[in-house]
Write an enzyme that holds these catalytic residues in place. Structure first.
Site, PDB file in Angstrom:
ATOM      1  N   ASP A 172       2.267  -2.491   1.875  1.00  0.00           N
ATOM      2  CA  ASP A 172       2.166  -3.210   3.146  1.00  0.00           C
ATOM      3  C   ASP A 172       2.591  -4.660   2.909  1.00  0.00           C
ATOM      4  O   ASP A 172       2.043  -5.337   2.023  1.00  0.00           O
ATOM      5  CB  ASP A 172       0.723  -3.154   3.663  1.00  0.00           C
ATOM      6  CG  ASP A 172       0.610  -3.681   5.087  1.00  0.00           C
ATOM      7  OD1 ASP A 172       0.514  -2.859   6.006  1.00  0.00           O
ATOM      8  OD2 ASP A 172       0.615  -4.925   5.252  1.00  0.00           O
ATOM      9  N   GLU A 206       4.926  -2.580   9.214  1.00  0.00           N
ATOM     10  CA  GLU A 206       5.307  -3.114   7.906  1.00  0.00           C
ATOM     11  C   GLU A 206       4.739  -2.260   6.772  1.00  0.00           C
ATOM     12  O   GLU A 206       4.630  -2.701   5.630  1.00  0.00           O
ATOM     13  CB  GLU A 206       4.814  -4.555   7.759  1.00  0.00           C
ATOM     14  CG  GLU A 206       3.314  -4.746   7.754  1.00  0.00           C
ATOM     15  CD  GLU A 206       2.716  -4.947   9.136  1.00  0.00           C
ATOM     16  OE1 GLU A 206       1.656  -5.564   9.238  1.00  0.00           O
ATOM     17  OE2 GLU A 206       3.331  -4.477  10.132  1.00  0.00           O
TER      18      GLU A 206
END
Length: 388
Positions: free
Chosen positions: A258, A301
């Site tokens: 992430d 993301e």
């Protein structure tokens, strides 16, 4: 019923011209190079037959030279189409040479000897067709429909008729040197060309549809921004890797990643720069992975990579390489540094499903983010242990 050779030749040329005009309308403007080559192949074949017809009304040597040349060009274009659809173009070097040598030899040799002209021209055209027929065999990309066998049969039959005409003209009667002589082999070739046109057109349309369906499947499985697999595409392939690792008792490591403070990047630099950051990270993931590793963007993301046949120790090296490359390249290309958090889960005997392994990696990622980000945490049976 008596067949008129000239009528058959005109029908062939007209039909080819009409199909050449219709295919771009049917397929539309946004088509692949392979489909465009197939269209141009039929157009080149049409020009070749018009040249054959014109040869009967004067300038025979020049017109037949054009006919031989455009026939070889047509076969070369068809081989290029096959390369796009099936993955390779065996014999293309030979076919490119024939595009030049066939009409050149026909023009030079035909000025001195009509028998040589017949043998040379028919031999070159037959060889070009056989190269295309071979191009349908042993594809690198498997076709789900038998269109390539249809094309193979057409090329093989037409090559046989061309060889028969060449043999008759070279060894038996010079009357075969003219296409418009109503000999049996000339009639068979003109009729065969008409029938082959129908079958080849069907093969082209089926191949184009198969290609379009493949593109739709790829789009459904691919993230439009990064070019990586999306969640659906990644899951389909990860399930297969998971099952294979279980079956053969092979190690498997999953890393959830992430990008840290991605919302801050969007708020500070704008969404366009945020998209560039995502594409950059996806590119570095592709460059850092090994062949056989599976990378996907699961959303936002958040990314995931499955390291095949890899123990947990290898995940540390992967994390360090990726983290170092990201800091270096991001500063150079985006003007600011980036970092990420990572959670690792290694396949254990008790893992029954891919979802369970993914949940453990996701939990480790959550712990990495809560521990200050910019680090990797490895799952140990549901507990997290900070690695980096």
């Amino acid at each position: 019923m008596q067949l008129d050779i000239l009528t058959l030749l005109v029908m062939t040329a007209v039909n080819l011209l009409m199909v050449s005009a219709a295919l771009p309308v049917i397929m539309g403007p946004r088509i692949s190079v392979a489909a465009r080559c197939a269209q141009l192949s039929l157009l080149a074949q049409s020009i070749a037959w018009w040249a054959v017809i014109a040869a009967g009304h004067g300038y025979e040597l020049v017109m037949m030279t054009l006919a031989v040349g455009f026939t070889c060009i047509s076969q070369w274009l068809m081989l290029r189409a096959l390369g796009g659809w099936l993955g390779h173009r065996p014999g293309e070097r030979w076919l490119r040479a024939l595009v030049v040598l066939a009409p050149l030899g026909y023009l030079i040799g035909g000025s001195f000897n009509g028998v040589f002209r017949s043998g040379w021209g028919n031999a070159c055209v037959a060889l070009a067709m056989l190269i295309v027929a071979r191009g349908t065999l042993m594809p690198l990309r498997q076709s789900t429909r038998p269109w390539r066998w249809l094309l193979f049969g057409c090329m093989l039959v037409m090559a046989g008729l061309v060889v028969a005409r060449g043999v008759m003209g070279t060894f038996f009667s010079e009357s075969y040197l003219s296409f418009q002589t109503p000999q049996a082999v000339n009639l068979a070739m003109a009729a065969g060309a008409n029938l082959s046109l129908v079958l080849v057109t069907v093969a082209i349309l089926v191949a184009w549809r198969e290609e379009a369906e493949g593109k739709l499947r790829t789009m459904a499985m691919t993230d439009g921004l990064t070019g990586l697999f999306n969640r659906r595409g990644w899951t389909d392939r990860a399930e297969a890797m998971f099952a294979n690792a279980q079956r053969y008792q092979q190690p498997l490591t999953m890393i959830m990643l992430d990008l840290d403070h991605f919302k801050r990047i969007n708020d500070t630099h704008g969404h366009e720069v945020g998209d560039q950051a995502l594409k950059l990270f996806a590119r570095l993931l592709r460059e850092t992975r090994r062949t056989g590793d599976l990378v996907g963007r699961l959303g936002g993301e958040e990314f995931c990579i499955v390291l095949s046949n890899t123990h947990k120790s290898a995940s540390t090296g992967f994390d360090q390489r990726l983290r170092g490359r990201l800091r270096e390249v991001a500063h150079k290309e985006l003007g600011f540094t980036m970092d990420f958090s990572a959670g690792v889960a290694v396949l254990k005997d008790g893992d029954a499903t891919l979802a369970g392994l993914l949940a453990r990696a996701d939990l480790a990622l959550y712990q990495a983010k809560n521990s200050g980000r910019g680090r990797m945490v490895m799952s140990e049976g549901g507990l997290g242990a900070t690695v980096i």
